[in-house]
Motif scaffolding. Structure first.
Motif, short mmCIF file in Angstrom:
data_model
loop_
_atom_site.label_atom_id
_atom_site.label_comp_id
_atom_site.label_asym_id
_atom_site.label_seq_id
_atom_site.Cartn_x
_atom_site.Cartn_y
_atom_site.Cartn_z
N MET A 1 0.85 -1.18 0.00
CA MET A 1 0.00 0.00 0.00
C MET A 1 0.89 1.25 0.00
O MET A 1 1.80 1.37 0.80
N LYS A 2 0.59 2.18 -0.91
CA LYS A 2 1.35 3.42 -1.00
C LYS A 2 0.72 4.47 -0.09
O LYS A 2 -0.46 4.39 0.23
N ARG A 3 1.51 5.48 0.29
CA ARG A 3 0.98 6.52 1.14
C ARG A 3 1.50 7.89 0.72
O ARG A 3 2.61 8.01 0.20
N VAL A 4 0.68 8.91 0.95
CA VAL A 4 1.09 10.31 0.76
C VAL A 4 0.61 11.10 1.96
O VAL A 4 -0.34 10.72 2.63
N ASP A 5 1.31 12.20 2.24
CA ASP A 5 0.88 13.12 3.29
C ASP A 5 0.38 14.38 2.61
O ASP A 5 1.08 14.98 1.79
N VAL A 6 -0.85 14.78 2.94
CA VAL A 6 -1.49 15.95 2.33
C VAL A 6 -1.74 16.97 3.43
O VAL A 6 -2.30 16.64 4.47
N ARG A 7 -1.34 18.23 3.17
CA ARG A 7 -1.55 19.30 4.15
C ARG A 7 -2.25 20.47 3.45
O ARG A 7 -1.84 20.89 2.38
N PHE A 8 -3.33 20.96 4.06
CA PHE A 8 -4.07 22.10 3.53
C PHE A 8 -3.73 23.34 4.35
O PHE A 8 -3.51 23.25 5.56
N TYR A 9 -3.71 24.50 3.69
CA TYR A 9 -3.32 25.74 4.35
C TYR A 9 -4.43 26.78 4.30
O TYR A 9 -5.29 26.75 3.43
N ALA A 10 -4.34 27.70 5.25
CA ALA A 10 -5.22 28.88 5.36
C ALA A 10 -6.69 28.46 5.37
O ALA A 10 -7.06 27.51 6.05
N GLU A 11 -7.54 29.19 4.62
CA GLU A 11 -8.98 28.96 4.71
C GLU A 11 -9.43 27.63 4.14
O GLU A 11 -10.58 27.24 4.32
N LEU A 12 -8.56 26.89 3.47
CA LEU A 12 -8.94 25.55 3.02
C LEU A 12 -9.24 24.64 4.21
O LEU A 12 -10.02 23.69 4.09
N ASN A 13 -8.65 24.94 5.35
CA ASN A 13 -8.91 24.15 6.56
C ASN A 13 -10.37 24.24 6.99
O ASN A 13 -10.89 23.33 7.64
N ASP A 14 -11.05 25.32 6.63
CA ASP A 14 -12.46 25.47 7.01
C ASP A 14 -13.35 24.44 6.31
O ASP A 14 -14.48 24.21 6.74
N LEU A 15 -12.86 23.85 5.24
CA LEU A 15 -13.63 22.86 4.48
C LEU A 15 -13.37 21.43 4.97
O LEU A 15 -13.94 20.48 4.43
N LEU A 16 -12.51 21.29 5.97
CA LEU A 16 -12.12 19.97 6.48
C LEU A 16 -12.76 19.70 7.83
O LEU A 16 -13.09 20.63 8.57
N PRO A 17 -12.88 18.41 8.21
CA PRO A 17 -13.31 18.10 9.58
C PRO A 17 -12.25 18.60 10.58
O PRO A 17 -11.07 18.74 10.23
N LEU A 18 -12.67 18.89 11.79
CA LEU A 18 -11.76 19.45 12.79
C LEU A 18 -10.49 18.64 12.96
O LEU A 18 -9.40 19.20 13.11
N TRP A 19 -10.59 17.34 12.94
CA TRP A 19 -9.42 16.50 13.20
C TRP A 19 -8.41 16.47 12.05
O TRP A 19 -7.31 15.96 12.21
N ARG A 20 -8.75 17.05 10.90
CA ARG A 20 -7.80 17.11 9.78
C ARG A 20 -7.21 18.50 9.59
O ARG A 20 -6.37 18.69 8.72
N ARG A 21 -7.66 19.47 10.34
CA ARG A 21 -7.25 20.85 10.12
C ARG A 21 -5.83 21.13 10.62
O ARG A 21 -5.43 20.65 11.68
N LYS A 22 -5.10 21.93 9.83
CA LYS A 22 -3.78 22.46 10.20
C LYS A 22 -2.77 21.38 10.57
O LYS A 22 -1.90 21.61 11.41
N ARG A 23 -2.87 20.23 9.92
CA ARG A 23 -1.90 19.16 10.12
C ARG A 23 -1.90 18.25 8.90
O ARG A 23 -2.90 18.20 8.18
#
Length: 198
Positions: A1-23
């Motif tokens: 199984m392959k893996r990637v790490d994805v990080r969203f910045y600034a106001e894009l975090n508002d579109l994510l669930p709390l546990w995925r924000r800013k990390r």
């Protein structure tokens, strides 16, 4: 199984669930897909994204992810010139024009009041909204993230449910848009509810 790490910045975090924000979010996959598909699978429509870095290199939506990639996803840049990097949005429109989804009639009315060319009908179907947005180069305003994920739509904004997120990232320098959005999200209060601070 392959893996990637994805990080969203600034106001894009508002579109994510709390546990995925800013990390960073670790995603696993077997078949290498496009970075656009991964971003949208995590809940962020492609119309909200202006820059993607894969291992610190600028890439477009068609980039095929590889095992171990570090993906950074950024919204529209307001004050930093990133023109030397791969931008995902077309050039800014000279004239800002909107089309509003069927549940945003009040916002459409406010945008019209402050002088914006805004199309609105309470019987538009999703296909029609996408066609008009693309064909007439209008920014689609909606709360339907699935609609914004359609490939044909290049300009769109997911209007937030929460009142304190009332600025369009791509148009926040425009005072008239700020006023319309403030009016749209402001609670309706009666005159007798207003108190003076002294």
């Amino acid at each position: 199984m392959k893996r990637v790490d994805v990080r969203f910045y600034a106001e894009l975090n508002d579109l994510l669930p709390l546990w995925r924000r800013k990390r960073p979010t670790t995603c696993y996959f077997e078949v290498s897909g496009s970075v656009k598909d991964m971003i949208e699978a995590l809940g962020v429509p492609h119309t909200e994204v202006d820059l993607i870095l894969a291992n610190n290199e600028s890439v477009d939506f068609s980039y095929r992810m590889q095992d171990g990639d570090k993906i950074s996803v950024y919204p529209v840049f307001e004050s930093i010139d990133i023109s030397s990097l791969v931008r995902l949005r077309p050039a800014p429109l000279r004239e800002v024009r909107f089309i509003a989804d069927v549940h945003l009639g009040r916002l459409a009315a406010y945008l019209r009041m402050v002088g914006f060319d805004t199309l609105y009908q309470d019987d538009y179907q999703d296909e029609e909204l996408a066609r008009i947005s693309s064909g007439e180069r209008r920014t689609l305003l909606t709360r339907d993230r699935g609609l914004l994920k359609r490939n044909v739509i290049t300009r769109g904004y997911c209007v937030p449910q929460r009142p304190f997120l009332f600025l369009f990232p791509c148009h926040c320098r425009c005072r008239r848009v700020r006023f319309a959005l403030f009016r749209f999200f402001s609670p309706r209060i009666q005159k007798n509810e207003v108190r003076t601070p002294w």
